[in-house]
Design an enzyme around this catalytic site. Structure first.
Site, PDB file in Angstrom:
ATOM      1  CE  LYS A  79     -61.382  21.969  10.821  1.00 39.53           C
ATOM      2  NZ  LYS A  79     -60.813  20.801  10.134  1.00 39.53           N
ATOM      3  CG  ASN A  80     -57.271  21.359  10.951  1.00 42.76           C
ATOM      4  OD1 ASN A  80     -58.334  20.771  11.162  1.00 42.76           O
ATOM      5  ND2 ASN A  80     -56.986  21.923   9.787  1.00 42.76           N
ATOM      6  CB  CYS A  92     -63.356  15.006   0.920  1.00 44.26           C
ATOM      7  SG  CYS A  92     -62.240  16.371   0.925  1.00 44.26           S
ATOM      8  NE  ARG A 112     -58.153  15.871   2.380  1.00 47.40           N
ATOM      9  CZ  ARG A 112     -58.688  16.531   3.401  1.00 47.40           C
ATOM     10  NH1 ARG A 112     -59.934  16.934   3.333  1.00 47.40           N
ATOM     11  NH2 ARG A 112     -57.989  16.800   4.476  1.00 47.40           N
ATOM     12  CG  ASP A 142     -56.703  24.461   5.328  1.00 52.17           C
ATOM     13  OD1 ASP A 142     -57.071  23.797   4.345  1.00 52.17           O
ATOM     14  OD2 ASP A 142     -56.326  23.931   6.397  1.00 52.17           O
ATOM     15  NE  ARG A 188     -66.270  18.983   8.534  1.00 50.81           N
ATOM     16  CZ  ARG A 188     -65.328  18.691   7.648  1.00 50.81           C
ATOM     17  NH1 ARG A 188     -65.575  18.807   6.371  1.00 50.81           N
ATOM     18  NH2 ARG A 188     -64.141  18.278   8.035  1.00 50.81           N
TER      19      ARG A 188
HETATM   20  N1  EPU Z   1     -51.402  12.772   0.602  1.00 41.34           N
HETATM   21  C1  EPU Z   1     -51.115  11.609  -0.059  1.00 41.34           C
HETATM   22  N2  EPU Z   1     -51.042  10.451   0.674  1.00 41.34           N
HETATM   23  C2  EPU Z   1     -51.212  10.438   2.022  1.00 41.34           C
HETATM   24  C3  EPU Z   1     -51.510  11.634   2.692  1.00 41.34           C
HETATM   25  C4  EPU Z   1     -51.590  12.803   1.955  1.00 41.34           C
HETATM   26  O1  EPU Z   1     -50.938  11.583  -1.270  1.00 41.34           O
HETATM   27  O2  EPU Z   1     -51.123   9.366   2.620  1.00 41.34           O
HETATM   28  C5  EPU Z   1     -51.448  14.032  -0.154  1.00 41.34           C
HETATM   29  C6  EPU Z   1     -52.825  14.700  -0.132  1.00 41.34           C
HETATM   30  O3  EPU Z   1     -53.700  14.155  -1.081  1.00 41.34           O
HETATM   31  C7  EPU Z   1     -52.461  16.135  -0.401  1.00 41.34           C
HETATM   32  C8  EPU Z   1     -51.116  16.293   0.331  1.00 41.34           C
HETATM   33  O4  EPU Z   1     -50.612  14.967   0.482  1.00 41.34           O
HETATM   34  O5  EPU Z   1     -52.258  16.317  -1.765  1.00 41.34           O
HETATM   35  C9  EPU Z   1     -51.166  16.958   1.687  1.00 41.34           C
HETATM   36  O6  EPU Z   1     -52.259  16.438   2.425  1.00 41.34           O
HETATM   37  P1  EPU Z   1     -52.217  16.276   3.995  1.00 41.34           P
HETATM   38  O7  EPU Z   1     -52.105  14.843   4.328  1.00 41.34           O
HETATM   39  O8  EPU Z   1     -51.193  17.184   4.573  1.00 41.34           O
HETATM   40  O9  EPU Z   1     -53.662  16.767   4.399  1.00 41.34           O
HETATM   41  P2  EPU Z   1     -54.505  16.250   5.640  1.00 41.34           P
HETATM   42  O10 EPU Z   1     -53.580  15.875   6.717  1.00 41.34           O
HETATM   43  O11 EPU Z   1     -55.513  15.278   5.191  1.00 41.34           O
HETATM   44  C10 EPU Z   1     -54.676  18.559   6.863  1.00 41.34           C
HETATM   45  C11 EPU Z   1     -55.770  19.454   7.355  1.00 41.34           C
HETATM   46  C12 EPU Z   1     -56.485  20.079   6.164  1.00 41.34           C
HETATM   47  C13 EPU Z   1     -55.442  20.873   5.370  1.00 41.34           C
HETATM   48  C14 EPU Z   1     -54.291  19.971   4.955  1.00 41.34           C
HETATM   49  C15 EPU Z   1     -53.163  20.692   4.256  1.00 41.34           C
HETATM   50  C16 EPU Z   1     -56.410  18.425   9.438  1.00 41.34           C
HETATM   51  C17 EPU Z   1     -57.432  17.673  10.212  1.00 41.34           C
HETATM   52  N3  EPU Z   1     -56.697  18.672   8.166  1.00 41.34           N
HETATM   53  O12 EPU Z   1     -55.294  17.568   6.051  1.00 41.34           O
HETATM   54  O13 EPU Z   1     -57.445  20.976   6.694  1.00 41.34           O
HETATM   55  O14 EPU Z   1     -56.044  21.418   4.211  1.00 41.34           O
HETATM   56  O15 EPU Z   1     -53.731  19.322   6.120  1.00 41.34           O
HETATM   57  O16 EPU Z   1     -52.669  21.706   5.036  1.00 41.34           O
HETATM   58  O17 EPU Z   1     -55.385  18.813   9.959  1.00 41.34           O
HETATM   59  C18 EPU Z   1     -59.440  22.221   6.687  1.00 41.34           C
HETATM   60  O18 EPU Z   1     -59.242  22.477   7.887  1.00 41.34           O
HETATM   61  O19 EPU Z   1     -60.310  22.824   6.001  1.00 41.34           O
HETATM   62  C19 EPU Z   1     -58.631  21.208   6.024  1.00 41.34           C
HETATM   63  C20 EPU Z   1     -58.998  20.615   4.892  1.00 41.34           C
END
Ligand code: EPU
Length: 417
Positions: A22-23, A116, A121, A304, A397
């Site tokens: 998915k991701n 969320c 996030r 995850d 999802r």
């Molecule tokens: N963060 C910030 N600022 C930002 C972006 C991120 O502070 O602008 C922080 C987040 O709050 C978190 C950390 O950085 O503490 C890492 O978050 P990241 O941005 O890497 O997460 P994401 O990109 O929103 C993706 C996956 C998630 C997975 C995380 C971590 C996708 C669509 N989603 O989320 O997947 O948990 O990376 O590996 O790729 C899931 O599939 O169940 C899921 C939640």
């Protein structure tokens, strides 16, 4: 709302095929916004989140087809630059259209994703990165508005490696004038998959999979065919389920190289793991050893997989400390596991101590997010009696035909409509 009913206590045995990730699929589909033509993605999982991004792209004007795990996206008709609240609120990953829209049209308006269940996030690093590429960003009335005549390459430093942030900025920088370097970039396999896809479309990206990604801007991208990589979290979920039920499961069509952190910890628990090409055989043992985990960005132990692993630790031989370092509120499943007889103490919001108990008891429980729902399914599979899991829409999802796959492994699991 659907529920899942599980009569637990059966060892899983047999073979299971892993779906596309998915991701990895979500950013690939968003990347087709950059292309004036039709891209074709194969091995795309049939999931609610994939349906959500398809609806979003169609709302922007793209034409999509989706059949037998193959999605085509024709971005030539995209005329709208606004991702509306009603579509974005259903899935935070909708933020992935921001970078491509600004890169191609010089203007994007994307609803700001809210918090969320697992944490606040924020998307601040997506926005500062776009500003570094010359975009003007305004947030008004819950929408991010980004404008740039033409993005200009620059160095972007991430305070924390962010997965979708790295993907968004990689997609923005491919059409920028000049060279960009993403520093402290996320290194997840899904980022490598996206970079390889963009290169097939004509981009010039090197270093994906390391903390430094270099992107030389090009004038345009063209159509490409891309296969989505196997889902490492689905793979890990079946691995933990096999270990927890003391089963014997052959997981097929996966990429063991993407699962180092999980394989290492499962072996430390005593689980037998044999790797053969794209297959992993997991043989559970009666005596599961307690081990500590700390979630980290890839290649560390994935956040995850934390919930699923916590369930396994609930029936291990002594005490394990689980440290969630990525998200601030990702232990909601712990309270549901307590209802099933687990012995879990939260030291802090992100550190849990899990004392193993001889067995879990079936109970009605509620899923709070995607991976929490997987941890409850595993708990239901090992608990004696009938567990009823509500709010399984979270699971839909991200896990394709999950009850069908578990039933084929011998689980007694039904969906109640
Ligand atoms: N963060 C910030 N600022 C930002 C972006 C991120 O502070 O602008 C922080 C987040 O709050 C978190 C950390 O950085 O503490 C890492 O978050 P990241 O941005 O890497 O997460 P994401 O990109 O929103 C993706 C996956 C998630 C997975 C995380 C971590 C996708 C669509 N989603 O989320 O997947 O948990 O990376 O590996 O790729 C899931 O599939 O169940 C899921 C939640």
């Amino acid at each position: 709302m659907d529920k899942i009913q599980i009569n637990g206590g059966r060892k899983l045995a047999g073979e299971v095929d892993i779906s596309g990730a998915k991701n990895a699929a979500l950013p690939l589909i968003a990347a087709s916004i950059l292309v004036d033509g039709t891209c074709e993605f194969s091995n795309v999982p049939h999931l609610v989140d994939i349906h959500s991004i398809r609806l979003l792209l169609e709302d922007l004007g793209a034409r999509c087809t989706f059949d037998n795990h193959v999605m085509t996206v024709d971005g030539s008709g995209i005329h709208k630059i606004e991702a509306e609240y009603d579509l974005v609120r259903k899935m935070r990953a909708s933020i992935l259209v921001l970078g491509p829209l600004v890169a191609r049209f010089g203007h994007a308006r994307v609803s700001l994703p809210g918090g969320c269940a697992i944490g606040a996030r924020p998307v601040n690093m997506h926005l500062t990165g776009l500003e570094a590429l010359g975009a003007n960003i305004n947030i008004t009335h819950g929408y991010i508005e980004a404008r740039a005549q033409k993005l200009v390459g620059n160095d972007i430093y991430f305070d924390i490696p962010t997965v979708t942030g790295t993907e968004n900025l990689m997609m923005a920088a491919v059409l920028a004038k000049g060279t960009s370097v993403l520093k402290n970039a996320a290194r997840e396999p899904e980022i490598v998959c996206l970079a390889e896809a963009l290169n097939r479309m004509g981009a010039k990206i090197s270093g994906a999979g390391t903390a430094f990604i270099t992107i030389e801007g090009v004038d345009r991208l063209g159509p490409a065919r891309v296969k989505v990589i196997p889902d490492r979290i689905e793979t890990g979920t079946f691995m933990v389920a096999a270990a927890a039920t003391r089963g014997d499961v052959l997981i097929k069509g996966c990429n063991p190289e993407h699962l180092g952190g999980v394989i290492n910890k499962l072996r430390a628990c005593g689980t037998k793991i044999d790797i053969n090409g794209d297959q992993i055989r997991v043989t559970g043992v009666e005596h599961i050893k307690s081990v500590d985990i700390k979630t980290l960005p890839y290649p560390g132990f994935p956040t995850d997989m934390q919930a699923q692993f916590m369930t396994l630790m609930c029936i291990a031989d002594s005490t394990s400390v689980i440290h969630e370092s990525i998200f601030e509120n990702r232990f909601i499943h712990a309270n549901e596991l307590l209802r099933m007889g687990a012995d879990i103490t939260l030291f802090k919001a992100n550190i849990a101590m899990v004392k193993g108990v001889p067995e879990l008891q079936a109970a009605p429980v509620m899923a709070s997010d995607l991976r929490a729902s997987a941890s409850l399914v595993i708990a239901g599979l090992i608990a004696k009696g009938t567990t009823l899991i509500s709010r399984v829409y979270h699971m839909d999802r991200g896990y394709e035909t999950i009850e069908k796959k578990f039933c084929a492994l011998g689980a007694d699991m039904v969906r109640i409509k």
